[in-house]
Design a protein around this motif. Structure first.
Motif, short mmCIF file in Angstrom:
data_model
loop_
_atom_site.label_atom_id
_atom_site.label_comp_id
_atom_site.label_asym_id
_atom_site.label_seq_id
_atom_site.Cartn_x
_atom_site.Cartn_y
_atom_site.Cartn_z
N SER A 90 10.10 -1.96 6.09
CA SER A 90 9.32 -2.85 6.96
C SER A 90 9.06 -4.17 6.23
O SER A 90 9.58 -4.41 5.14
CB SER A 90 7.99 -2.19 7.32
OG SER A 90 7.13 -2.17 6.19
N GLU A 91 8.21 -4.98 6.81
CA GLU A 91 7.84 -6.25 6.18
C GLU A 91 6.68 -6.09 5.21
O GLU A 91 6.24 -7.08 4.62
CB GLU A 91 7.51 -7.28 7.26
CG GLU A 91 8.72 -7.64 8.10
CD GLU A 91 8.42 -8.69 9.16
OE1 GLU A 91 7.33 -9.29 9.13
OE2 GLU A 91 9.29 -8.90 10.01
N VAL A 92 6.19 -4.88 5.03
CA VAL A 92 5.11 -4.63 4.07
C VAL A 92 5.67 -4.80 2.67
O VAL A 92 6.73 -4.28 2.33
CB VAL A 92 4.53 -3.21 4.25
CG1 VAL A 92 3.54 -2.87 3.15
CG2 VAL A 92 3.89 -3.07 5.62
N ARG A 93 4.96 -5.54 1.86
CA ARG A 93 5.38 -5.79 0.49
C ARG A 93 4.68 -4.81 -0.46
O ARG A 93 3.53 -4.43 -0.23
CB ARG A 93 5.04 -7.22 0.07
CG ARG A 93 5.75 -8.27 0.89
CD ARG A 93 7.23 -8.30 0.52
NE ARG A 93 7.99 -9.12 1.46
CZ ARG A 93 8.94 -8.66 2.24
NH1 ARG A 93 9.27 -7.39 2.22
NH2 ARG A 93 9.60 -9.45 3.05
N PRO A 94 5.37 -4.42 -1.53
CA PRO A 94 4.74 -3.55 -2.52
C PRO A 94 3.54 -4.23 -3.17
O PRO A 94 3.48 -5.45 -3.14
CB PRO A 94 5.85 -3.34 -3.55
CG PRO A 94 7.12 -3.77 -2.89
CD PRO A 94 6.74 -4.77 -1.85
N PRO A 95 2.63 -3.46 -3.72
CA PRO A 95 2.64 -2.00 -3.82
C PRO A 95 2.27 -1.35 -2.48
O PRO A 95 1.32 -1.77 -1.82
CB PRO A 95 1.57 -1.71 -4.88
CG PRO A 95 0.64 -2.88 -4.83
CD PRO A 95 1.47 -4.06 -4.40
N TYR A 96 3.04 -0.33 -2.11
CA TYR A 96 2.87 0.32 -0.81
C TYR A 96 1.56 1.08 -0.70
O TYR A 96 1.09 1.35 0.41
CB TYR A 96 4.05 1.24 -0.50
CG TYR A 96 5.36 0.48 -0.47
CD1 TYR A 96 5.51 -0.66 0.31
CD2 TYR A 96 6.45 0.90 -1.23
CE1 TYR A 96 6.70 -1.37 0.34
CE2 TYR A 96 7.65 0.20 -1.20
CZ TYR A 96 7.77 -0.93 -0.42
OH TYR A 96 8.95 -1.63 -0.40
N VAL A 97 0.97 1.43 -1.83
CA VAL A 97 -0.31 2.12 -1.79
C VAL A 97 -1.35 1.27 -1.07
O VAL A 97 -2.25 1.81 -0.42
CB VAL A 97 -0.79 2.53 -3.20
CG1 VAL A 97 -1.13 1.31 -4.06
CG2 VAL A 97 -1.96 3.49 -3.12
N ASP A 98 -1.23 -0.05 -1.14
CA ASP A 98 -2.18 -0.91 -0.44
C ASP A 98 -2.13 -0.67 1.07
O ASP A 98 -3.17 -0.60 1.73
CB ASP A 98 -1.91 -2.39 -0.74
CG ASP A 98 -2.17 -2.75 -2.19
OD1 ASP A 98 -2.83 -1.96 -2.91
OD2 ASP A 98 -1.69 -3.82 -2.61
N PHE A 99 -0.93 -0.52 1.62
CA PHE A 99 -0.79 -0.22 3.05
C PHE A 99 -1.45 1.12 3.37
O PHE A 99 -2.22 1.24 4.32
CB PHE A 99 0.67 -0.19 3.49
CG PHE A 99 0.85 0.46 4.83
CD1 PHE A 99 0.56 -0.24 6.00
CD2 PHE A 99 1.26 1.78 4.94
CE1 PHE A 99 0.67 0.36 7.24
CE2 PHE A 99 1.38 2.39 6.19
CZ PHE A 99 1.09 1.68 7.34
N TYR A 100 -1.14 2.16 2.58
CA TYR A 100 -1.68 3.49 2.87
C TYR A 100 -3.20 3.51 2.76
O TYR A 100 -3.87 4.09 3.60
CB TYR A 100 -1.03 4.55 1.96
CG TYR A 100 0.36 4.89 2.43
CD1 TYR A 100 0.57 5.90 3.36
CD2 TYR A 100 1.47 4.17 1.99
CE1 TYR A 100 1.85 6.20 3.82
CE2 TYR A 100 2.74 4.45 2.45
CZ TYR A 100 2.92 5.47 3.37
OH TYR A 100 4.19 5.75 3.84
N ARG A 101 -3.73 2.88 1.74
CA ARG A 101 -5.20 2.85 1.59
C ARG A 101 -5.85 2.13 2.76
O ARG A 101 -6.85 2.59 3.31
CB ARG A 101 -5.59 2.18 0.27
CG ARG A 101 -5.27 3.03 -0.92
CD ARG A 101 -6.31 2.96 -2.01
NE ARG A 101 -6.14 4.13 -2.85
CZ ARG A 101 -5.49 4.14 -4.00
NH1 ARG A 101 -4.99 3.03 -4.49
NH2 ARG A 101 -5.35 5.26 -4.68
N THR A 102 -5.28 0.99 3.15
CA THR A 102 -5.84 0.22 4.26
C THR A 102 -5.72 1.01 5.56
O THR A 102 -6.67 1.09 6.34
CB THR A 102 -5.13 -1.14 4.38
OG1 THR A 102 -5.25 -1.83 3.13
CG2 THR A 102 -5.71 -1.98 5.49
#
Length: 186
Positions: A90-102
């Motif tokens: 996707s267009e989500v940039r690393p670190p991917y943990v930021d997406f999961y936490r949010t």
């Protein structure tokens, strides 16, 4: 993963095994085995794992048992270019943990707002209602990534852990074919 022989690693990957650190030693386990053995999570916090397991179970029955939290946690611990998570495409940039936490935090805030309880504490019917709203972008006052994106990303993770292995294909009655050749040349 230096201690794991390449041949054993390649064989393990074919059955859905991932490298987990157990007592300081890297071993190949499926996400389900890691969960059953209580392998400690390295990236996700316990409450995030609880939410992810409950939400994953709603999205694909068996996701908890097959170790969705351990799968996501293990993948989040890898260099971003090696992660097998669909968020990577996707267009989500690393670190991917930021997406999961949010995303998981937004799920919890919305669950509290709608039902007054954590998502994992909701009745099955309430969890399904929540997911239906999430899928349709109908949760009011949502504070997080796009609802439909959260839904599709976490659903893909749940489906990957439940059906993305040789055993998962067998449960579907589909022969596992690691490489499918086209019927004719391009």
């Amino acid at each position: 993963m230096h201690d794991i022989e390449r041949r054993a690693f390649v064989k393990g990957v074919g059955i859905g095994a991932l490298a987990f650190s157990v007592g300081g030693v890297e071993v190949l386990l499926t996400a389900a085995q890691a969960r059953a053995q209580g392998v400690p999570l390295r990236v996700l916090h316990p409450e995030e794992a609880q939410t992810l397991e409950a939400l994953g179970e709603t999205l694909a029955i068996g996701a908890r048992q097959y170790g969705i939290a351990h799968f996501v946690d293990q993948q989040l611990g890898l260099p971003p270019g090696y992660a097998l998570l669909t968020v990577r495409t996707s267009e989500v940039r690393p670190p991917y943990v930021d997406f999961y936490r949010t995303a998981l935090g937004a799920v919890e805030r919305a669950s509290q707002g709608l039902f007054g309880r954590k998502y994992a504490e909701l009745a099955v019917a309430e969890q399904r209602d929540f997911v239906a709203r999430l899928r349709q972008n109908k949760i009011e006052n949502w504070q997080g990534p796009s609802q439909s994106f959260v839904y599709s990303t976490l659903r893909n993770d749940a489906i990957d852990v439940v059906y993305g292995t040789v055993e998962g294909f067998a449960r579907l009655g589909v022969p596992y074919m690691p490489h499918i050749l086209p019927e004719r040349s391009w």
